[in-house]
Design an enzyme around this catalytic site. Structure first.
Site, mmCIF file in Angstrom:
data_model
loop_
_atom_site.group_PDB
_atom_site.id
_atom_site.type_symbol
_atom_site.label_atom_id
_atom_site.label_comp_id
_atom_site.label_asym_id
_atom_site.label_seq_id
_atom_site.Cartn_x
_atom_site.Cartn_y
_atom_site.Cartn_z
ATOM 1 N N CYS A 56 -22.618 8.630 0.316
ATOM 2 C CA CYS A 56 -21.403 9.688 0.565
ATOM 3 C C CYS A 56 -21.990 10.978 1.183
ATOM 4 O O CYS A 56 -22.587 11.675 0.324
ATOM 5 C CB CYS A 56 -20.676 9.784 -0.837
ATOM 6 S SG CYS A 56 -19.337 10.791 -0.381
ATOM 7 N N CYS A 92 -23.443 2.839 -2.740
ATOM 8 C CA CYS A 92 -22.277 3.621 -2.157
ATOM 9 C C CYS A 92 -22.081 4.857 -2.643
ATOM 10 O O CYS A 92 -21.716 5.803 -2.033
ATOM 11 C CB CYS A 92 -20.856 2.782 -2.669
ATOM 12 S SG CYS A 92 -20.730 2.620 -4.486
ATOM 13 N N ASP A 142 0.913 -1.162 -0.024
ATOM 14 C CA ASP A 142 0.031 0.079 -0.094
ATOM 15 C C ASP A 142 0.683 1.357 -0.027
ATOM 16 O O ASP A 142 0.143 2.319 -0.186
ATOM 17 C CB ASP A 142 -0.906 -0.034 1.244
ATOM 18 C CG ASP A 142 -1.872 1.086 1.113
ATOM 19 O OD1 ASP A 142 -2.517 1.468 0.044
ATOM 20 O OD2 ASP A 142 -2.485 1.730 2.173
#
Length: 398
Positions: free
Chosen positions: A220, A216, A156
């Site tokens: 938000c 999704c 990452d």
């Protein structure tokens, strides 16, 4: 959400342990998968280095639009992200691994408890970079021992486009929220990569299974998705509370609610998460004190106490000033006048970032007359221009 220094380890050498040798790359790949599962990874796949040309093109468009905000590390050497061979020319296969970190409770429940802070699921325990990197290095050493090769490992923090590579390796697909979604683990997968000079059999890329769902996008709080599969990081609460080094823009403060580190809304609402809970074995234990921390207690943290509370935690990386800034935004959204005491004490904090957030929090909690009286005393002695501007705006200035 998340960047930093390259998490790279060179684990190359001519060693060849006959006890583990595999004469067929297919057998080697199968043995590698078995070893990965034994180490605690939940899924594994292999992609070709040239498998993400389309994602690379979209990445350049993302940068050109400025949607990455102040994350300059994303724009640095973009050719390394756009193509794994730009990062390491010798790579012939990209091994992608995933680890399920699905929570044992609904992370959205705490949003209704406004005197408590909401910390993103991945940050409630020990830093996942450390957790995964140890296992990843162990797996890479196993591979080098099984067959002479060179490898590099990434978790990452390096210039690797993990999500497109994971889709190419068959681990899942990039959903409309731009995060990886798995049919087995929903939106809760940590990703890691092993680049190798071995030419391993490729897995079939996963296809998009989002269908007509747009939960999704709808959930938000800051409308950070201008379109499906597109994210404007400048509006994302994870960016605003973690990467953003300055004051939280006023237009987003109310929408942030009590989210004090990151945001799980778009991940938590994904319908595919139901599969992540079936037969799940907890691999990232949340600390009890970080599940639903008390805002008043967090506001009292000095630098030493902050470091002690978040030792080994990714939260520690943003530092005490930005964290208390976030806590004060949550206090301002708490609708709890009792928390004004904690905010008022921070008007004398040594950090202008903290003092400015304290001004806004108090403007949300105190009656106007009380706030004006407080301003007459506190604002007069304020020397920082940004904090002075907070006072002016809070008092009704344009």
């Amino acid at each position: 959400m998340a960047g930093g220094g390259a998490g790279v380890a060179n684990l190359c050498g001519p060693r060849f342990l006959k006890a583990h040798a595999a004469t067929d790359v297919g057998e080697l790949k199968g043995a590698l998968a078995k070893e990965a599962l034994a180490l605690g990874f939940d899924c594994i796949g292999v992609a070709a280095p040239d498998a993400i040309t389309g994602a690379g093109r979209r990445f350049y468009e993302f940068l050109e639009s400025g949607a990455h905000g102040d994350m300059d590390w994303l724009a640095a050497n973009p050719e390394r992200r756009a193509d794994p061979r730009g990062l390491w020319r010798e790579v012939r296969s990209v091994i992608m691994l995933g680890m399920n970190y699905g929570p044992d409770e609904n992370p959205l429940d705490v949003l209704e408890q406004r005197s408590r802070g909401a910390i993103s699921v991945y940050a409630k325990g020990d830093d996942y970079h450390d957790l995964i990197k140890k296992r990843l290095k162990t797996l890479a050493r196993w591979l080098v021992a099984a067959c002479p090769c060179e490898v590099k490992v990434f978790v990452d923090t390096a210039a690797v486009m993990e999500k497109p590579l994971a889709q190419s390796a068959g681990l899942g697909w990039q959903g409309k929220h731009t995060n990886l979604v798995s049919r087995e683990f929903g939106s809760w997968l940590f990703l890691a990569a092993i680049f190798t000079t071995l030419d391993l059999p490729r897995d079939q890329a996963e296809t998009d299974h989002c269908g007509s769902c747009h939960a999704c996008l709808d959930i938000c709080p800051t409308a950070a998705f201008p379109a499906p599969y597109q994210l404007d990081a400048r509006r994302c609460i994870s960016y605003l509370s973690i990467e953003n080094k300055g004051a939280i823009p006023r237009e987003f403060r109310k929408a942030i609610g009590n989210r004090i580190y990151g945001c799980d809304d778009c991940l938590a609402v994904c319908p595919w998460n139901k599969f992540a809970q079936e037969g799940r074995e907890a691999k990232l234990a949340a600390r009890a004190e970080l599940r639903k921390p008390d805002l008043a207690g967090l506001a009292r943290l000095d630098d030493a106490a902050f470091r002690a509370l978040f030792t080994k935690s990714p939260v520690k990386r943003i530092g005490r000033e930005r964290f208390i800034r976030n806590v004060l935004i949550a206090i301002g959204n708490s609708n709890d006048p009792a928390l004004a005491v904690a905010a008022e004490r921070l008007l004398a904090d040594g950090s202008p970032l903290v003092r400015g957030a304290a001004v806004w929090a108090l403007s949300q909690l105190l009656p106007h007359e009380r706030f004006e009286a407080l301003a007459a005393d506190a604002a007069a002695g304020e020397g920082d221009r940004a904090v002075q501007e907070e006072w002016r705006c809070a008092l009704g200035g344009s």
